[in-house]
Write a protein that holds these residues in place. Structure first.
Motif, mmCIF file in Angstrom:
data_model
loop_
_atom_site.group_PDB
_atom_site.id
_atom_site.type_symbol
_atom_site.label_atom_id
_atom_site.label_comp_id
_atom_site.label_asym_id
_atom_site.label_seq_id
_atom_site.Cartn_x
_atom_site.Cartn_y
_atom_site.Cartn_z
ATOM 1 N N ARG A 137 0.737 -1.295 0.041
ATOM 2 C CA ARG A 137 -0.030 -0.102 -0.080
ATOM 3 C C ARG A 137 0.989 1.303 -0.041
ATOM 4 O O ARG A 137 0.529 2.073 -0.620
ATOM 5 C CB ARG A 137 -0.973 -0.120 1.254
ATOM 6 C CG ARG A 137 -1.818 1.147 1.307
ATOM 7 C CD ARG A 137 -2.783 0.728 2.533
ATOM 8 N NE ARG A 137 -3.322 2.198 3.062
ATOM 9 C CZ ARG A 137 -3.849 2.319 4.239
ATOM 10 N NH1 ARG A 137 -4.140 1.281 4.973
ATOM 11 N NH2 ARG A 137 -4.349 3.567 4.661
ATOM 12 N N THR A 140 2.165 1.554 -3.510
ATOM 13 C CA THR A 140 1.138 2.327 -4.395
ATOM 14 C C THR A 140 0.956 3.773 -4.165
ATOM 15 O O THR A 140 0.497 4.637 -5.176
ATOM 16 C CB THR A 140 -0.497 1.449 -3.918
ATOM 17 O OG1 THR A 140 -0.222 0.234 -4.235
ATOM 18 C CG2 THR A 140 -1.518 2.292 -4.844
ATOM 19 N N ALA A 143 3.479 5.471 -6.154
ATOM 20 C CA ALA A 143 3.137 5.555 -7.435
ATOM 21 C C ALA A 143 2.169 6.680 -7.774
ATOM 22 O O ALA A 143 2.239 7.471 -8.686
ATOM 23 C CB ALA A 143 2.712 4.241 -7.899
ATOM 24 N N ARG A 144 1.441 6.995 -6.788
ATOM 25 C CA ARG A 144 0.107 8.055 -7.048
ATOM 26 C C ARG A 144 0.936 9.331 -6.926
ATOM 27 O O ARG A 144 0.457 10.211 -8.004
ATOM 28 C CB ARG A 144 -0.752 7.836 -5.770
ATOM 29 C CG ARG A 144 -1.828 8.990 -5.725
ATOM 30 C CD ARG A 144 -2.709 8.891 -4.435
ATOM 31 N NE ARG A 144 -1.863 9.418 -3.275
ATOM 32 C CZ ARG A 144 -1.512 10.183 -2.785
ATOM 33 N NH1 ARG A 144 -2.175 11.609 -3.553
ATOM 34 N NH2 ARG A 144 -1.016 10.694 -1.702
ATOM 35 N N TRP A 195 6.627 -5.245 -5.552
ATOM 36 C CA TRP A 195 5.602 -4.042 -5.120
ATOM 37 C C TRP A 195 5.768 -2.843 -6.198
ATOM 38 O O TRP A 195 4.857 -2.362 -6.409
ATOM 39 C CB TRP A 195 6.229 -3.595 -3.842
ATOM 40 C CG TRP A 195 5.902 -4.436 -2.707
ATOM 41 C CD1 TRP A 195 4.918 -5.292 -2.365
ATOM 42 C CD2 TRP A 195 6.746 -4.827 -1.452
ATOM 43 N NE1 TRP A 195 5.085 -6.095 -1.321
ATOM 44 C CE2 TRP A 195 6.055 -5.843 -0.654
ATOM 45 C CE3 TRP A 195 7.818 -4.218 -0.970
ATOM 46 C CZ2 TRP A 195 6.586 -5.976 0.479
ATOM 47 C CZ3 TRP A 195 8.488 -4.513 0.284
ATOM 48 C CH2 TRP A 195 7.706 -5.512 1.023
ATOM 49 N N ASP A 198 3.514 -4.340 -9.166
ATOM 50 C CA ASP A 198 2.373 -4.321 -8.736
ATOM 51 C C ASP A 198 1.498 -2.720 -8.736
ATOM 52 O O ASP A 198 0.207 -2.797 -9.028
ATOM 53 C CB ASP A 198 1.952 -5.118 -7.471
ATOM 54 C CG ASP A 198 2.066 -6.424 -7.654
ATOM 55 O OD1 ASP A 198 2.426 -7.089 -8.797
ATOM 56 O OD2 ASP A 198 2.424 -7.189 -6.799
ATOM 57 N N ALA A 199 2.480 -1.832 -8.593
ATOM 58 C CA ALA A 199 1.959 -0.483 -8.273
ATOM 59 C C ALA A 199 1.710 0.278 -9.736
ATOM 60 O O ALA A 199 1.446 1.395 -9.795
ATOM 61 C CB ALA A 199 2.675 0.114 -7.293
ATOM 62 N N ARG A 270 7.562 5.877 -12.903
ATOM 63 C CA ARG A 270 6.345 5.991 -13.494
ATOM 64 C C ARG A 270 6.186 6.178 -14.693
ATOM 65 O O ARG A 270 6.751 7.011 -15.693
ATOM 66 C CB ARG A 270 5.402 6.724 -12.790
ATOM 67 C CG ARG A 270 4.045 6.896 -13.216
ATOM 68 C CD ARG A 270 2.982 7.876 -12.251
ATOM 69 N NE ARG A 270 1.907 7.996 -12.901
ATOM 70 C CZ ARG A 270 0.844 9.021 -12.365
ATOM 71 N NH1 ARG A 270 1.096 9.759 -11.126
ATOM 72 N NH2 ARG A 270 -0.366 9.048 -12.993
#
Length: 272
Positions: A137, A140, A143-144, A195, A198-199, A270
Motif C-alpha cells: 500500500r 502504491t 506511485a500515486r 511491489w 504491482d503498483a 512511473r
C-alpha cells in the motif's frame, strides 16, 4: 505514534522519546556502514535527481539522505523528508539548519502521504517497508504521487539473510526467528520489484549489498537484544545465552566474528 501508522511492535517501541538518543546513535552507525554507503550511492545515481526537481525522502530519520537530495535538486528544487518520529524529525531539522541545507522535514504516514497526485519527480524510501504491515500500500502511494516519468528508489533489508558466526547450531534458529520477528515484513528486500510492478511502475535496475557489522559497536547490542528476546520467549536457556556471548567475544578477540545481513534496492519509474 497512533494507529494511523500501522507498523511492527519493534518500530512502535522506537517512537518512545526515552530511546530517541539511542535510536539516533544506531542510525548514525548504520549510515557509516560501508555497505549502506555503497548502496545509497548506487540508489542516488539511479534516482538521478536534478536541479529544480521536487523530491521526497520517506522515513527520513536524521535527514542525512534528505540533505543529499536537497543538494541534488538545488535552490530551485525542493527536498522534503517525511518522518513520523518527532525526536528524529527534530534532530533532522537541527542538523539541516547547522549544515545550511534547504531540506525540510514534515510528519507523515507512508500509507497516506499528504501530497498531491503526480506532483513529484523523485522519491526515495529506505528501510521503511520492512516495518509496515501493508508495505504494498505504501508503494502504491509512492506511485500515486509520482509524475509520469518520475523515479523511485526503494532500499530495504531481507532479514532471512541474517548470518551470525560462531554460534551453536541449536541456538541459531532461535536467533533467526527473533531477527525476522523484529520486522512486520521481514522479507521486504526480496519483494521490492514485486511491489513496484504491482503498483504500475517500471523497474529500471536492481542492486544489493551485504552489511557487515563491527563486533564492538553495532553488533553487540544487536546480539544482546536478540538473545534477550529469545530467552524471554523460552527459545534458549540462560546457559546457552551466556555461552553465545562468550563464544562471540572470544571470536571478536581473534578476528573470527561475523554478523551480516543483506540489503536490497530497486530503482523504477512511473511510465509516461
Amino acid at each position: 505514534m497512533t494507529d494511523r501508522h500501522p507498523t511492527s511492535a519493534f518500530h512502535r517501541a522506537n517512537t518512545d522519546p526515552a530511546v530517541t538518543d539511542r535510536l539516533i546513535a544506531a542510525l548514525d552507525a548504520q549510515a557509516a556502514n560501508p555497505g549502506v554507503c555503497r548502496l545509497r550511492a548506487w540508489a542516488r545515481a539511479g534516482l538521478a535527481a536534478t536541479p529544480g526537481e521536487r523530491a521526497v525522502d520517506i522515513g527520513s530519520g536524521t535527514g542525512s539522505e534528505t540533505r543529499v537530495l536537497a543538494e541534488d535538486v538545488g535552490p530551485d528544487g525542493s527536498a522534503i523528508g517525511v518522518e513520523p518520529h518527532p525526536g528524529l524529525r527534530a534532530e533532522a531539522e537541527r542538523r539541516a539548519a547547522e549544515a545550511g541545507s534547504r531540506a525540510r522535514f514534515v510528519d507523515g504516514d507512508a500509507l497516506a502521504l499528504s501530497l498531491p497526485d503526480a506532483g513529484l519527480d523523485a522519491v526515495r524510501c529506505e528501510r521503511v517497508l520492512q516495518h509496515l504491515s501493508e508495505p504494498a500500500r505504501a508503494v502504491t502511494e509512492i506511485a500515486r504521487v509520482l509524475r509520469p516519468g518520475g523515479r523511485v528508489a526503494l532500499l530495504d533489508t531481507d532479514w532471512s539473510t541474517f548470518v551470525l558466526h560462531p554460534v551453536d547450531p541449536a541456538v541459531l534458529p532461535a536467533l533467526g526467528t527473533i531477527a525476522q520477528g523484529t520486522a512486520a515484513t521481514f522479507d521486504a528486500g526480496r519483494r521490492l520489484t514485486q511491489w513496484l510492478t504491482d503498483a504500475g511502475l517500471t523497474v529500471d535496475r536492481t542492486g544489493a549489498d551485504v552489511l557487515l557489522h563491527d563486533p564492538r559497536t553495532v553488533s553487540l547490542p544487536i546480539v544482546q537484544g536478540l538473545a534477550t528476546a529469545a530467552l524471554g520467549r523460552g527459545l534458549i536457556s540462560e546457559e546457552q545465552r551466556d555461552r553465545l556471548y562468550a563464544d562471540l567475544t572470544a571470536a571478536a578477540d581473534r578476528g573470527a566474528f561475523h554478523l551480516s545481513v543483506t540489503m536490497f534496492a530497486a530503482v523504477g519509474h512511473r511510465p509516461g
